[in-house]
Design a protein around this motif. Structure first.
Motif, mmCIF file in Angstrom:
data_model
loop_
_atom_site.group_PDB
_atom_site.id
_atom_site.type_symbol
_atom_site.label_atom_id
_atom_site.label_comp_id
_atom_site.label_asym_id
_atom_site.label_seq_id
_atom_site.Cartn_x
_atom_site.Cartn_y
_atom_site.Cartn_z
ATOM 1 N N LEU A 143 0.774 -1.113 -0.046
ATOM 2 C CA LEU A 143 -0.010 -0.088 0.184
ATOM 3 C C LEU A 143 0.857 1.098 -0.033
ATOM 4 O O LEU A 143 0.513 2.407 -0.598
ATOM 5 N N LYS A 144 2.048 1.071 0.720
ATOM 6 C CA LYS A 144 2.946 2.340 0.708
ATOM 7 C C LYS A 144 3.191 2.608 -0.866
ATOM 8 O O LYS A 144 3.271 3.938 -1.127
ATOM 9 N N LYS A 145 3.310 1.830 -1.562
ATOM 10 C CA LYS A 145 3.895 2.046 -3.123
ATOM 11 C C LYS A 145 2.278 2.220 -3.689
ATOM 12 O O LYS A 145 2.454 3.291 -4.831
ATOM 13 N N ARG A 146 1.296 1.831 -3.624
ATOM 14 C CA ARG A 146 0.250 1.603 -4.578
ATOM 15 C C ARG A 146 -0.910 2.767 -4.067
ATOM 16 O O ARG A 146 -1.694 3.319 -4.726
ATOM 17 N N ASN A 147 -0.906 2.885 -2.735
ATOM 18 C CA ASN A 147 -1.937 3.360 -2.274
ATOM 19 C C ASN A 147 -1.817 4.099 -0.633
ATOM 20 O O ASN A 147 -2.327 3.746 0.046
ATOM 21 N N PRO A 148 -0.815 5.157 -0.599
ATOM 22 C CA PRO A 148 -0.492 5.493 0.626
ATOM 23 C C PRO A 148 -1.593 6.115 1.484
ATOM 24 O O PRO A 148 -1.409 6.171 2.781
ATOM 25 N N ASP A 149 -2.474 6.625 0.689
ATOM 26 C CA ASP A 149 -3.557 7.395 1.607
ATOM 27 C C ASP A 149 -4.550 6.202 2.378
ATOM 28 O O ASP A 149 -4.991 6.451 3.380
ATOM 29 N N LEU A 150 -4.667 5.342 1.751
ATOM 30 C CA LEU A 150 -5.226 4.014 2.385
ATOM 31 C C LEU A 150 -4.576 3.472 3.330
ATOM 32 O O LEU A 150 -5.073 3.482 4.566
ATOM 33 N N LEU A 151 -3.078 3.620 3.197
ATOM 34 C CA LEU A 151 -2.505 3.058 4.283
ATOM 35 C C LEU A 151 -2.304 3.991 5.494
ATOM 36 O O LEU A 151 -2.392 3.604 6.559
ATOM 37 N N ALA A 152 -2.462 5.120 5.286
ATOM 38 C CA ALA A 152 -2.459 6.096 6.359
ATOM 39 C C ALA A 152 -3.712 5.881 7.273
ATOM 40 O O ALA A 152 -3.613 6.499 8.296
ATOM 41 N N LYS A 153 -4.816 5.296 6.805
ATOM 42 C CA LYS A 153 -5.986 5.341 7.401
ATOM 43 C C LYS A 153 -6.349 3.793 8.204
ATOM 44 O O LYS A 153 -7.041 3.359 8.935
ATOM 45 N N CYS A 154 -4.928 2.985 8.080
ATOM 46 C CA CYS A 154 -4.852 1.558 8.844
ATOM 47 C C CYS A 154 -3.890 1.575 10.084
ATOM 48 O O CYS A 154 -2.842 2.038 9.675
ATOM 49 N N ASN A 155 -4.295 0.885 10.773
ATOM 50 C CA ASN A 155 -3.193 0.165 11.675
ATOM 51 C C ASN A 155 -2.999 -1.232 11.348
ATOM 52 O O ASN A 155 -4.026 -2.129 11.297
ATOM 53 N N LEU A 156 -1.673 -1.718 10.894
ATOM 54 C CA LEU A 156 -1.805 -3.053 10.256
ATOM 55 C C LEU A 156 -0.979 -3.788 11.354
ATOM 56 O O LEU A 156 0.031 -3.501 11.959
ATOM 57 N N ALA A 157 -1.383 -5.356 11.572
ATOM 58 C CA ALA A 157 -0.635 -6.125 12.445
ATOM 59 C C ALA A 157 -0.895 -7.547 11.932
ATOM 60 O O ALA A 157 -1.760 -7.856 11.407
ATOM 61 N N VAL A 158 0.270 -8.198 12.284
ATOM 62 C CA VAL A 158 0.334 -9.602 12.188
ATOM 63 C C VAL A 158 -0.014 -10.368 13.238
ATOM 64 O O VAL A 158 0.384 -10.070 14.311
ATOM 65 N N PRO A 159 -1.020 -11.277 13.215
ATOM 66 C CA PRO A 159 -1.681 -12.043 14.418
ATOM 67 C C PRO A 159 -0.593 -12.776 15.425
ATOM 68 O O PRO A 159 0.487 -13.074 14.877
ATOM 69 N N VAL A 160 -0.934 -12.814 16.553
ATOM 70 C CA VAL A 160 0.129 -13.175 17.493
ATOM 71 C C VAL A 160 0.852 -14.559 17.318
ATOM 72 O O VAL A 160 2.017 -14.456 17.027
ATOM 73 N N PHE A 161 0.006 -15.658 16.701
ATOM 74 C CA PHE A 161 0.587 -16.908 16.341
ATOM 75 C C PHE A 161 1.619 -16.998 15.090
ATOM 76 O O PHE A 161 2.433 -17.264 15.048
#
Ligand SMILES: [Zn+2]
Ligand SMILES: [Zn+2]
Length: 269
Positions: A143-161
């Motif tokens: 998203l950083k490359k393709r759609n930075p505006d969308l990225l700015a509206k998200c918090n992204l996380a990898v699930p615990v396990f």
């Protein structure tokens, strides 16, 4: 979206994504017997819109950060089967285990599926969305490359396990226990959901596309009802768990501070 979560309503604060490569469909099973699918929605309603969207989000393996991770390999392979017209299902679920939006996959775990769903969830809302996904790190660089505006509206996380399969720097940036806004959620609700849906694969691959759509939709509705009934009890036990953890962690922190002759001010709390 499907049956509305009574807590999230139409603006879920946290959604979990994942792909299921077992829920395929054989070309030889056909599209319909002449009858339309009974359910036009709610879970697969954005499929047509997605087909337009996907053209702009072609798969880009270079955007994968954690190359040792299994989903990364899935992204690059496991997608070509000339006998299948649907290679799996990409799904989303809220933190209360209520199924949300789903897509039939026609290629591998392209990041387009997650980018598209994120765009759908963020439509007409100003609050940020937290997304847990086993390749959230790859989605972030994509998203950083393709759609930075969308990225700015998200918090992204990898699930615990899943996070343990990622590099250390990725764990620190995206690991669910290191990022904010996920609380004590494990982000694995979607995996629990797949274990319910997986047994349908044996029959759904042999049905027409329209009948498969109806079967999966009704299974999703059933799961949704079951999850809604359990929400009250679940929230109560999660609150209890959070209180106990708070007491336990405060105790351990106090012991550590005393031992090092420090106080809360020294650690900026
Ligand atoms: Zn919810
Ligand atoms: Zn990673």
């Amino acid at each position: 979206m499907g049956k509305e979560c009574p807590v999230c309503q139409d603006t879920p604060s946290l959604v979990s994504y994942d792909a299921n490569f077992g829920l395929v469909h054989k070309i030889s099973s056909g599209v319909s017997t002449g009858l339309e699918a009974r359910h036009k929605g709610p879970y697969f309603k954005t499929q047509r819109k997605f087909l337009d969207f996907v053209e702009d989000y072609a798969m880009d393996p270079k955007s994968i950060d954690c190359s040792n991770f299994q989903a990364g390999n899935v992204l690059r392979s496991k997608v070509k089967n000339s006998k299948l017209d649907i290679t799996g299902v990409f799904g989303s679920i809220c933190k209360h285990d209520i199924p949300l939006l789903f897509l039939n996959m026609t290629k591998g775990e392209s990041l387009a599926y997650s980018a598209f769903l994120t765009e759908q969830f963020l439509k007409d809302r100003s609050e940020k969305l937290t997304v847990t996904y086993d390749i959230a790190c790859s989605l972030a660089s994509y998203l950083k490359k393709r759609n930075p505006d969308l990225l700015a509206k998200c918090n992204l996380a990898v699930p615990v396990f899943h996070s343990f399969a990622h590099t250390m720097s990725c764990q620190l940036n995206f690991g669910q226990r290191y990022v904010e806004f996920t609380g004590l959620c494990d982000g694995e609700g979607i995996e629990r959901f797949w274990s319910f849906l997986r047994p349908f694969k044996k029959i759904s691959k042999e049905m027409t596309v329209n009948n498969r759509n109806d079967l999966l939709t009704e299974a999703l509705m059933y799961y949704s009802d079951k999850s809604i009934v359990k929400i009250g009890q679940k929230l109560k036990s999660k609150l209890e768990e959070a209180k106990q953890l708070n007491v336990k962690c405060s105790k351990e922190l106090n012991t550590l501070l005393t031992c090092k002759n420090l106080d809360y001010f020294d650690i900026g709390t």
